[in-house]
Design a protein around this motif. Sequence first.
Motif, short mmCIF file in Angstrom:
data_model
loop_
_atom_site.label_atom_id
_atom_site.label_comp_id
_atom_site.label_asym_id
_atom_site.label_seq_id
_atom_site.Cartn_x
_atom_site.Cartn_y
_atom_site.Cartn_z
N LEU B 72 0.81 -1.40 0.10
CA LEU B 72 -0.02 -0.08 -0.02
C LEU B 72 1.05 1.26 0.08
O LEU B 72 1.92 1.06 0.56
N ASN B 74 1.25 4.89 1.42
CA ASN B 74 0.58 5.91 2.12
C ASN B 74 0.88 7.23 2.01
O ASN B 74 2.02 7.55 2.32
N PRO B 122 -8.67 5.13 5.24
CA PRO B 122 -8.03 4.79 3.86
C PRO B 122 -7.93 3.20 4.01
O PRO B 122 -8.21 2.51 2.70
N GLY B 123 -7.47 2.78 5.08
CA GLY B 123 -7.09 1.40 5.22
C GLY B 123 -8.62 0.45 4.72
O GLY B 123 -8.86 -0.37 4.07
N ARG B 126 -9.92 0.81 1.14
CA ARG B 126 -9.37 -0.01 0.44
C ARG B 126 -9.79 -1.48 0.56
O ARG B 126 -10.21 -2.01 -0.66
N GLU B 133 -5.89 3.77 -1.96
CA GLU B 133 -5.63 4.63 -0.96
C GLU B 133 -4.63 5.78 -1.31
O GLU B 133 -4.67 6.74 -0.53
N ASN B 136 -7.46 8.61 -1.80
CA ASN B 136 -8.21 8.88 -0.53
C ASN B 136 -7.29 9.38 0.38
O ASN B 136 -7.65 10.36 1.48
N THR B 137 -5.78 9.33 0.74
CA THR B 137 -4.94 9.63 1.63
C THR B 137 -4.75 11.32 1.32
O THR B 137 -4.79 11.95 2.07
N MET B 238 -2.34 -0.02 7.57
CA MET B 238 -2.64 1.46 7.65
C MET B 238 -2.91 2.04 8.90
O MET B 238 -2.45 3.37 9.17
#
Lengths: 290, 341
Positions: B72, B74, B122-123, B126, B133, B136-137, B238
């Motif tokens: 992922l 971040n 966001p975790g 997803r 993510e 979204n982040t 996340m």
Amino acid sequence: MTAQLVASTLRVSTPLIFAALGGMFCERSGVINIALEGMMLMGAFGAAVGTLVSHSPWLGSVCGMGAGVALAAIYGLFVIRLRANQIVAGMAINMLAMGLTPFICKILYDVTGSTPSIPIAERFQSAPLYLSWGLVVICFLWMRYTPTGLWVSFAGEHPEALAAAGIRVNRVRWVAVLVSGALAGMGGASLSIFLSSSFSRDMTAGRGFMALAALIFGKWKPLPTALACLLFGFADAVQIRLQGVALWGDQPIPVQFIQILPYLVTILVLAGFVGRSRAPKALGTAFQEG
Amino acid sequence: MRKVLQPILAVALGLALGLGVTRIAGESPWHVLQILWRSAFGSNYDFGMTLFYSTPLILTGLAVAVPFQAGLFNIGAEGQLTLGALAAAAVGALWPVMPWPLAPVLATLAAILAGTVWGAIPGWLRARRGSHEVINTIMLNFIAAGLASYVTLYLLKNPDSQNPETRPIGAGYLIHQFGVFGGAPVSLALPLAVMAAVLVWILLWRTVLGYEMRAVGQSEPAARAAGINPGRIRIIAMSVAGGLAGLVGVGEVLGNAGKFRLGFSPEYGFIGIAVALLGRNQPVGVVASALLFGALHKGAADLDLETEHVTRELSLILQALIILSVSAEGLWSWMKKRREA
């Protein structure tokens, strides 16, 4: 009041529309564009310098577009040629623009903050606004009715199929990235020589990301994207208008909640809570030509 | 060997390109490099400031590295650290009379909790809604900034100050600052960040959960076939990342400012991406590259004063060029091919 709000909505939407359409070409061709913010910033700076030198906003905006294209070329070099991770490289490009603009500004004008201000007669009055909507129509027709528009879509959805048809995928992506740099640069230009009177440091203030949000909200299509820009522009215009206005007693209205709305709806749309937005299938994957 | 060599080459290349740029400004690159070095390491105070900037970068670097191991990306450390710092300051401002050992512990937990929640969102999105993510982040960063601005200016505003900041926290919340750095605010947050790096190493390479994270990161279908629930792992990864980023609030609020100041972070969250990438998403690498980026940030701070035309923003240019060089996959595989040929 209403007419004023409509006018200011249209005005503040203009940079978003240019940048979002630029992002559309790039992303529809399969290249993520987190770097819109940086390309806008370079465009804003290039346009201000160009206008100060040439005394013409038209030549100035050509400079702005050129600055955007130059940054996009660096981006393209890394993500297409050198297959760098598109998100990492995009963030780096934004950082580069944040660093280069005050750096060059200091060399040219001996101040880091902002360029000298541009006389009102040498700024745009309304041309970028009409231009942006003309561009929306052109993009719509281009993507839908021309072979090259189709190539862009295929490069982002089924690059292998496009390659099998004898079209160079990475060449299509290169053009799309450079076009996005030009348009994002024009978006920046409309910030510095249309909406304000000079370039100032970090003046894009997240508008590149807001354009990206509009692009997602608009499902990567020209007309819905432009409408999303209009909606976000409206939120911005309302927020500017309400700043410092008292609601009850002497409590000012917390405009922060209006400011975060565009980002909130983007999350909701992407998660499928409100409609559904689907990204191009090959978005973010490098294509290695065999 | 290549694992260590490549980042070092990338740094050298990035520095060479970036310092080359200073020529355009009519400044000798060698002179600029000397200023950078002196300003980052020249005295105990300078070195202390370098460590002060490195501390949050260790944490944001880890906050990028952990999800990266789980596949992922971040980009949201900035929002997570903003809310972590805000939560720590809110606890300290709302209950100012809390006694010493309890107070910093509570504020720290609040910082971790706020960051964790902001990372978990966001975790969850997803894992359960399939939305990416990265977008979204980014969006959550702006939302966090808006929320922080609202809380700071409307709910916890410092009445004695013109600056956008919260009321000061109680004296019992302040944590120890080391005296040897001539007044630079190097606090207990630094050992805390290094400890976090050790814990992340243990988590990733010595626990089942860490193994599952890396399995999901390397191949989701394979992990699924092995009975791992990728959604659950993504949410956990996340959340851990958010908690790590939230810890930035400890050094800033309890160890330095004694309050939450809007815009205190010079994009620690974004530089964390570079830190993680250069550190190859390994805790040891993250600590080392956090030190490098901290030194660049501090080193560049004196450029405005000590040179004619080079500004402190050179550090952004240098950082960007280092990230670009380290990320250029094609460049490294081309070099490898040439060496083999």
